[in-house]
Design a protein around this motif. Structure first.
Motif, PDB file in Angstrom:
ATOM      1  N   PRO A  57       3.262 -13.670 -48.106  1.00  0.00           N
ATOM      2  CA  PRO A  57       4.175 -13.651 -46.956  1.00  0.00           C
ATOM      3  C   PRO A  57       5.223 -14.760 -47.051  1.00  0.00           C
ATOM      4  O   PRO A  57       4.894 -15.900 -47.371  1.00  0.00           O
ATOM      5  N   LYS A  58       6.470 -14.380 -46.776  1.00  0.00           N
ATOM      6  CA  LYS A  58       7.524 -15.402 -46.698  1.00  0.00           C
ATOM      7  C   LYS A  58       7.652 -15.920 -45.268  1.00  0.00           C
ATOM      8  O   LYS A  58       8.106 -17.016 -45.021  1.00  0.00           O
ATOM      9  N   GLU A  59       7.260 -15.056 -44.323  1.00  0.00           N
ATOM     10  CA  GLU A  59       7.222 -15.426 -42.900  1.00  0.00           C
ATOM     11  C   GLU A  59       5.854 -15.072 -42.380  1.00  0.00           C
ATOM     12  O   GLU A  59       5.313 -14.027 -42.738  1.00  0.00           O
ATOM     13  N   GLY A  60       5.335 -15.892 -41.514  1.00  0.00           N
ATOM     14  CA  GLY A  60       4.024 -15.571 -40.946  1.00  0.00           C
ATOM     15  C   GLY A  60       2.921 -15.724 -41.969  1.00  0.00           C
ATOM     16  O   GLY A  60       3.108 -16.311 -43.036  1.00  0.00           O
ATOM     17  N   LYS A  61       1.771 -15.148 -41.630  1.00  0.00           N
ATOM     18  CA  LYS A  61       0.576 -15.364 -42.451  1.00  0.00           C
ATOM     19  C   LYS A  61       0.129 -14.113 -43.185  1.00  0.00           C
ATOM     20  O   LYS A  61      -0.901 -14.135 -43.864  1.00  0.00           O
ATOM     21  N   GLN A  63       1.491 -10.139 -45.118  1.00  0.00           N
ATOM     22  CA  GLN A  63       2.524  -9.163 -45.457  1.00  0.00           C
ATOM     23  C   GLN A  63       1.847  -7.854 -45.862  1.00  0.00           C
ATOM     24  O   GLN A  63       0.948  -7.866 -46.699  1.00  0.00           O
ATOM     25  N   LYS A  86      -4.564 -16.869 -41.101  1.00  0.00           N
ATOM     26  CA  LYS A  86      -4.172 -15.614 -40.450  1.00  0.00           C
ATOM     27  C   LYS A  86      -5.293 -15.139 -39.511  1.00  0.00           C
ATOM     28  O   LYS A  86      -6.473 -15.161 -39.867  1.00  0.00           O
ATOM     29  N   LYS A 190       4.543  -6.512 -37.641  1.00  0.00           N
ATOM     30  CA  LYS A 190       5.522  -6.890 -38.642  1.00  0.00           C
ATOM     31  C   LYS A 190       5.802  -5.642 -39.491  1.00  0.00           C
ATOM     32  O   LYS A 190       4.868  -4.892 -39.808  1.00  0.00           O
TER      33      LYS A 190
END
Ligand code: FE2
Length: 196
Positions: A57-61, A63, A86, A190
């Motif tokens: 993940p580049k954002e958050g925890k 993907q 996460k 997301k």
């Protein structure tokens, strides 16, 4: 055959075999247990799901990536990369769901609904915890409620297999920190990344 082709073949085979099993035997617990075993076997093939093919993940925890799908957005297989820390609210899926680990240990908390003295809904209570490690898989029915907590020390990879695409579900419930039932649908998700 390269890794991506081998992975696609394994994904297609799982979706086809699971669809055929469900069509032949119906969606009962024995069928789901059988499919759970198929998903666990795929999760044992960590070589097919290298982290270099599925970015962290580049954002958050976490993907989410879509690995493949059957007809009509049914039998949808996703891969999630996750970072330590996460966690999710407790939620249901409104379709059957199987969660397997390729890499890392994820704690699944399983809940039941409570009712008050008048038989009215009164939130949820924890009934069980399951640690899902590499090659393990857990299965949930449409109304089962769970939360996930990734507490491992390094990134993880999980496979999620659902009876219906998450993006198409509109009537899921979640439970916030105060135990209130809340909407838990696409608007809270997301976006899924494109197929790699
Ligand atoms: Fe879930």
């Amino acid at each position: 055959m390269n890794v991506a082709d081998e992975r696609d073949l394994a994904v297609r085979r799982l979706i086809e075999e699971a669809s055929a099993k469900m069509e032949k035997d119906g969606p009962g617990p024995d069928t789901l247990a059988h499919i759970r075993q198929m998903v666990a076997s795929l999760a044992e093939r960590a070589d097919l799901f290298p982290l270099q093919d599925f970015a962290l993940p580049k954002e958050g925890k976490s993907q989410r990536y879509k690995l493949g799908s059957g007809a009509d957005d049914r039998f949808v297989l996703y891969l999630n990369t996750v970072l330590p820390g996460k966690s999710t609210f407790p939620h249901n899926h409104k379709t059957w769901a199987i969660v397997a680990s390729v890499l890392g240990e994820e704690r699944n908390r399983i809940y039941k609904r409570k009712v008050d003295a008048n038989g009215q809904p009164a939130g949820i209570e924890l009934v069980e915890e399951k640690i899902v490690g590499p090659g393990d898989a857990v299965v949930f029915g449409p109304e089962d409620i769970h939360s996930v907590h990734y507490e491992d020390v390094s990134p993880g990879v999980q496979i999620h297999f659902y009876g219906q695409a998450l993006e198409t579900l509109s009537n899921r419930s979640g439970f916030d920190a105060a135990g209130n039932e809340v909407n838990y649908n696409k608007s809270m998700m997301k976006p899924t990344a494109g197929k790699v």
